[in-house]
Design an enzyme around this catalytic site. Structure first.
Site, PDB file in Angstrom:
ATOM      1  N   TYR A   1      -2.707  -0.291   3.002  1.00  0.00           N
ATOM      2  CA  TYR A   1      -2.230   0.760   2.103  1.00  0.00           C
ATOM      3  C   TYR A   1      -3.268   1.066   1.026  1.00  0.00           C
ATOM      4  O   TYR A   1      -3.596   2.233   0.765  1.00  0.00           O
ATOM      5  CB  TYR A   1      -0.909   0.342   1.459  1.00  0.00           C
ATOM      6  CG  TYR A   1      -0.437   1.273   0.377  1.00  0.00           C
ATOM      7  CD1 TYR A   1      -0.090   2.580   0.662  1.00  0.00           C
ATOM      8  CD2 TYR A   1      -0.334   0.832  -0.947  1.00  0.00           C
ATOM      9  CE1 TYR A   1       0.342   3.442  -0.349  1.00  0.00           C
ATOM     10  CE2 TYR A   1       0.099   1.680  -1.949  1.00  0.00           C
ATOM     11  CZ  TYR A   1       0.441   2.984  -1.641  1.00  0.00           C
ATOM     12  OH  TYR A   1       0.862   3.834  -2.634  1.00  0.00           O
TER      13      TYR A   1
ATOM     14  N   LYS B   1      -5.320   4.634   0.180  1.00  0.00           N
ATOM     15  CA  LYS B   1      -5.286   5.311  -1.122  1.00  0.00           C
ATOM     16  C   LYS B   1      -6.693   5.569  -1.641  1.00  0.00           C
ATOM     17  O   LYS B   1      -6.962   6.621  -2.234  1.00  0.00           O
ATOM     18  CB  LYS B   1      -4.482   4.494  -2.131  1.00  0.00           C
ATOM     19  CG  LYS B   1      -3.016   4.312  -1.792  1.00  0.00           C
ATOM     20  CD  LYS B   1      -2.307   5.628  -1.517  1.00  0.00           C
ATOM     21  CE  LYS B   1      -2.111   6.473  -2.770  1.00  0.00           C
ATOM     22  NZ  LYS B   1      -1.334   7.711  -2.475  1.00  0.00           N
TER      23      LYS B   1
ATOM     24  N   GLY C   1       7.898  16.353  -2.446  1.00  0.00           N
ATOM     25  CA  GLY C   1       8.657  16.782  -3.620  1.00  0.00           C
ATOM     26  C   GLY C   1      10.122  16.420  -3.619  1.00  0.00           C
ATOM     27  O   GLY C   1      10.795  16.601  -4.633  1.00  0.00           O
TER      28      GLY C   1
ATOM     29  N   SER D   1      -3.397   5.218  -6.919  1.00  0.00           N
ATOM     30  CA  SER D   1      -2.705   3.937  -7.096  1.00  0.00           C
ATOM     31  C   SER D   1      -3.651   2.889  -7.657  1.00  0.00           C
ATOM     32  O   SER D   1      -4.838   2.846  -7.312  1.00  0.00           O
ATOM     33  CB  SER D   1      -2.142   3.449  -5.766  1.00  0.00           C
ATOM     34  OG  SER D   1      -1.561   2.164  -5.909  1.00  0.00           O
TER      35      SER D   1
END
Length: 340
Positions: free
Chosen positions: A161, A165, A8, A101
């Site tokens: 990556y 995801k 956050g 993503s």
């Protein structure tokens, strides 16, 4: 609603915190910058009492090319997600919005005039060296027409990556089935905007171009600049997260939805818009390439618009003007609640 936002204090997460606060919700920030690691079972469990929903943004981002960093990517992204989901199950929290993503798709959607929809494989070094950047039909070798990729497209993660995801989505799906929880994965396209870190590969080349312009240098555009992407402003992505948190979404399964502007732009267009807004030198097309990059990937976000009433509001040109003038990683965090 009290919402725990992992990551956050980061680029996207901080905007989600602001958007939640503006809607009258209470945002609780859990972030590695404050020494809170989502892989820490005790820290995560201590953050969840009184929480109604979780917005999971914490992740190691980037390209993940090769295997040098595979352990770190899997640890931060997949182990971290597993720890969070286990703690949510124990705490009886049944609502999750996940930062997904578009990289899970690999190449985007293509159509061949003779063979209809096709999925080209990775481009070869020989073709790229020769300046043949456009994928060809895998059946006849003819030119293809790029289109918008939908959530029904098969997953084809092409780097570490991207693989992590996709694994996050699988874990969230298993959690939703096991707990009858509600899980939404927003598959972000190329997010840009204020507070974006310097020289991050997360949004492709936008931050690299801005850094070059800040140094008085021309942005260096790879290939021929014709790569199509969907550049979506971070405030629009934050609004999509809030809409997903507030909506009545299906329980017992993961719902994956594209979150993009719906307006494909080329990398060359983006570089020119940013250079114009910054007042810097014109971009320089280099013909260089990175093996493994996809040529075109743009979103069909119509389902998210239809189901949640969300749409991207920030126009491309206005967003690029704002981005050109924003300092990287600008800090702010009014109105959030930190985990004690």
């Amino acid at each position: 609603m009290r919402v725990l936002v992992t990551g956050g204090a980061g680029f996207i997460g901080s905007h989600i915190v602001e958007a939640l606060t503006a809607r009258g919700h209470e945002a609780v920030v859990f972030d590695l910058r404050d020494g809170m690691d989502v892989r820490d079972t005790q820290a995560v469990a201590a953050a969840l009492p009184g929480v109604d929903a979780v917005c999971h943004q914490a992740a190691m981002v980037g390209l993940g090319n090769g295997l040098a960093d595979v352990v770190d990517y899997v640890s931060h992204n997949d182990l971290g997600t597993a720890v969070l989901l286990s703690a949510m199950a124990d705490a009886g929290i049944g609502r999750l919005v996940l930062a997904g993503s578009m990289v899970v798709y690999g190449e985007g959607a293509y159509r061949c005039a003779r063979h209809g929809e096709v999925r080209p494989g990775p481009r070869t070094a020989a073709d790229l060296d020769a300046g043949r950047f456009e994928p060809r039909c895998p059946r006849c070798g003819e030119a293809l027409t790029p289109g918008l990729v939908t959530e029904d497209a098969p997953a084809d993660p092409r780097n570490v990556y991207a693989s992590t995801k996709l694994a996050q989505e699988h874990l969230a799906s298993a959690w939703a089935r096991s707990t009858d929880g509600s899980a939404v994965s927003l598959r972000y396209h190329n997010v840009y905007g204020p507070r974006m870190p310097r020289d991050t590969p997360y949004a492709g080349v936008a931050s690299f171009f801005r850094s070059a312009l800040a140094r008085g240098e021309a942005p260096r555009v790879f290939e021929d600049g014709g790569q199509r992407r969907d550049f979506v402003h971070v405030r629009d992505i934050a609004a999509a997260n809030v809409a997903a948190l507030e909506a009545e979404t299906p329980r017992g399964a993961l719902t994956a939805r594209n979150a993009g502007s719906g307006e494909p732009r080329t990398v060359g267009e983006m570089a020119r818009a940013l250079a114009s807004a910054h007042g810097g030198p014109e971009p320089r097309v280099t013909g260089e390439y990175r093996l493994g990059d996809v040529r075109h990937i743009t979103a069909d976000s119509s389902r998210l618009r239809a189901e949640l009433g969300w749409k991207a509001e920030v126009p491309f040109e206005a967003g690029m003007r704002e981005f050109a003038g924003a300092g990287p990683g600008e800090e702010r965090r009014p109105g959030d609640v930190r985990v004690p």
